[in-house]
Design an enzyme around this catalytic site. Structure first.
Site, PDB file in Angstrom:
ATOM      1  N   GLU A 102      20.136 -40.199  -9.214  1.00  0.00           N
ATOM      2  CA  GLU A 102      19.394 -40.463 -10.457  1.00  0.00           C
ATOM      3  C   GLU A 102      18.571 -39.235 -10.812  1.00  0.00           C
ATOM      4  O   GLU A 102      17.882 -38.684  -9.951  1.00  0.00           O
ATOM      5  CB  GLU A 102      18.460 -41.649 -10.264  1.00  0.00           C
ATOM      6  CG  GLU A 102      19.172 -42.970 -10.100  1.00  0.00           C
ATOM      7  CD  GLU A 102      18.164 -44.103  -9.939  1.00  0.00           C
ATOM      8  OE1 GLU A 102      17.690 -44.616 -10.951  1.00  0.00           O
ATOM      9  OE2 GLU A 102      17.851 -44.426  -8.787  1.00  0.00           O
ATOM     10  N   HIS A 161      23.059 -51.990  -2.571  1.00  0.00           N
ATOM     11  CA  HIS A 161      24.134 -51.560  -3.482  1.00  0.00           C
ATOM     12  C   HIS A 161      25.216 -50.742  -2.768  1.00  0.00           C
ATOM     13  O   HIS A 161      26.412 -51.044  -2.859  1.00  0.00           O
ATOM     14  CB  HIS A 161      23.582 -50.691  -4.619  1.00  0.00           C
ATOM     15  CG  HIS A 161      22.508 -51.321  -5.425  1.00  0.00           C
ATOM     16  ND1 HIS A 161      22.396 -52.676  -5.600  1.00  0.00           N
ATOM     17  CD2 HIS A 161      21.484 -50.780  -6.118  1.00  0.00           C
ATOM     18  CE1 HIS A 161      21.352 -52.930  -6.358  1.00  0.00           C
ATOM     19  NE2 HIS A 161      20.778 -51.804  -6.684  1.00  0.00           N
TER      20      HIS A 161
END
Ligand SMILES: NC(=O)c1ccc[n+]([C@@H]2O[C@H](COP(=O)([O-])OP(=O)(O)OC[C@H]3O[C@@H](n4cnc5c(N)ncnc54)[C@H](OP(=O)(O)O)[C@@H]3O)[C@@H](O)[C@H]2O)c1
Length: 488
Positions: free
Chosen positions: A223, A247
């Site tokens: 990110e 995740h």
């Protein structure tokens, strides 16, 4: 004839980001596609002071007709959706507040049978208070009644194996495992669901899907932004608990599990649990923890200067970990999981690198033979790419690395459903395939709990990396040690 039940969806924490930006818009989208029963109602509950009208106004700020924005019916749909939304202000630990909510629901619903979904869009610190108050208020239907109740719980599910077990045990006093939908929104992403189809509906991959042909697997979540206003929340968890233990590990499980006996919730989750139990708990030697500092330009501040972050925090904002799966299919194949904030790009992808073919057969070529790589890009711009060697067209025999490229948007030309839309529809249908079962959660925590404890007890200082960079250099050394070339 018995009346078919209507549906009441209670969003606890309805004033928050998740509820307003994801959950309620996803419900609206399902409503527009006629997936919600005609008599559904949505009840928001939180401490913030809203009336029904101001709550509706707040919701409307985030609603768009994604599927038919120009259709004349869109405005009408929005109006009728909003007319089904209600709000009750209350305290999360107060049975009286939930009794007030119940009374309001009964006023709207009368005495007709109602199925209920409770969506916990609240910080984990209040999960248990809410579950107990819901139970004490009598809002939750028992399993054997003619209607059902289901609860959707957001990660993080605890901080480690012990706290997760405690949370699961306490929640189960009110909601049985069958009633519980632990959501990991990554599993709702179209391309993550496609992993199973790719593996099990195509003959070409399965014979190659093992240590004989696969050299390494890399799962990346990068990110380019920092923690923003969520520093207080993030600092209590860190990147490993925030995205890696859930995740990325879920993606690993789908990639590496054996073929489930059937495509059913029980069988798929059994296969994932079996795989997760074969993953060796991560050790400090196989992990690099990092924390972003100010960018080289000085324009982006470092993690320690972020809002609500303690100035001496050792919370990792980056981690790279090599996981080993101890079974005949995967022995010796490194699975590198990398996740970080404040990095140089937005990217979530899986790279499956195959072993190389013997060199020399083509003689002394100018381009070295490169191994095949299957790249599954989850975001941005969903795509599946297979890197292959090809002949450069023309006279002579020159080789070049090229891509067989399936870009979702171009190939399917449809509006890809949001992950929350897909998962909420599954909750409605009672399909638990894509939700995390308690034993799966236990196995996932067992992989990371020892190293999380070591990081804390040994006061490991995370490696600094400049905001906007590729992460700490030590991560590249870790990758090299395991025979992988580059990092995020
Ligand atoms: N945002 C996302 O995209 C996302 C993604 C994945 C998972 N999650 C998880 O989903 C849950 C909700 O996320 P969110 O982003 O909506 O959180 P949030 O905005 O921080 O909190 C949701 C609501 O909970 C109440 N609240 C906030 N802090 C509280 C506290 N300390 N004690 C009691 N109530 C408090 C607030 O409502 P009132 O003050 O009105 O009561 C707030 O509007 C969290 O567990 C989060 O980890 C969020």
């Amino acid at each position: 004839m018995t009346e078919s039940p209507s549906l009441g969806i209670v969003v606890v924490g309805a004033s928050g980001d998740l509820a307003q930006k994801k959950v309620i818009p996803a419900l609206f989208s399902l409503y527009c596609q006629d997936y919600l029963p005609a008599h559904f109602r949505l009840y928001g509950m939180a401490r913030s002071p809203f009336g029904h009208e101001s709550f509706r106004k707040r919701i409307s700020e985030n609603l768009t007709c994604r599927y038919m924005p120009d259709a004349p019916s869109c405005a009408g749909r929005m109006e009728s959706f909003l007319s089904r939304c209600f709000y009750s202000q209350g305290q999360y630990d107060s049975t009286d507040s939930f009794l007030d909510l119940y009374q309001m629901m009964r006023q709207e619903e009368g005495r007709s049978p109602v199925n209920r979904i409770f969506y916990m869009a609240i910080p984990p610190s209040v999960f248990l208070d809410v579950a107990r108050a819901l139970g004490d208020s009598g809002l939750v239907a028992c399993d054997d009644e003619e209607v059902w109740s289901r609860i959707v719980v957001e990660k993080p599910f605890g901080r480690d194996r012990q706290s997760s077990d405690e949370l699961v045990g306490e929640m189960q006093k009110v909601f049985t495992e069958e009633m519980t939908y632990r959501i990991d929104h990554y599993l709702g992403k179209e391309i993550v669901q496609d992993l199973m189809v790719l593996r099990f509906a195509n003959l070409v991959f399965e014979p190659l899907w093992n240590r004989e042909y696969i050299e390494s697997v890399r799962i990346i979540l990068s990110e380019p932004i920092g923690v923003g206003q969520r520093g207080g929340y993030f600092d209590g968890f860190g990147i490993i608990r925030d995205v890696m233990q859930n995740h990325l590990l879920q993606i690993l499980a789908l990639l590496a599990m054996e073929r489930p006996a059937k495509y059913t919730a029980g069988a798929v989750r059994d296969a994932k649990v079996q795989l997760l139990r074969q993953v060796v708990p991560v050790s400090l030697e196989d992990l690099v923890a990092g924390q972003y500092v100010a960018s080289e330009s000085g324009l982006q501040q470092g993690y320690l200067a972020e809002h609500s972050v303690p100035p001496d925090s050792r919370t990792p904002t980056y981690a790279a970990a090599v996981l080993k799966v101890q079974n005949p299919r995967w022995a010796g194949v490194p699975f590198l999981l990398e996740a970080g904030k404040g990095l140089d790009r937005k990217l979530n992808e899986v790279r499956i690198r195959f072993r190389g073919v013997p060199s020399g057969w083509f003689g002394d070529k100018r381009v070295a033979l490169d191994a095949n790589e299957l790249v599954i890009r989850i975001q941005p711009d969903e795509a599946i790419t297979l890197n292959i060697m090809n002949k450069v067209p023309g006279l002579g025999l020159d080789l070049v690395r090229t891509e067989l490229n399936l870009r979702y948007q171009a190939a399917f030309n449809i509006t890809i459903p949001e992950a929350y839309e897909c998962l909420l529809l599954d909750v409605l249908k009672g399909d638990r395939n894509l939700f995390i079962r308690a034993d799966e959660l236990e196995a996932a925590w067992d992989i990371f709990t020892p190293v999380l404890k070591d990081l804390e007890s040994k006061h490991i200082v995370p490696q600094p990396y400049p905001f906007g960079s590729r992460g700490p250099a030590a991560a590249r050394d870790l990758a090299c040690r395991h025979g992988l070339s580059e990092t995020v």
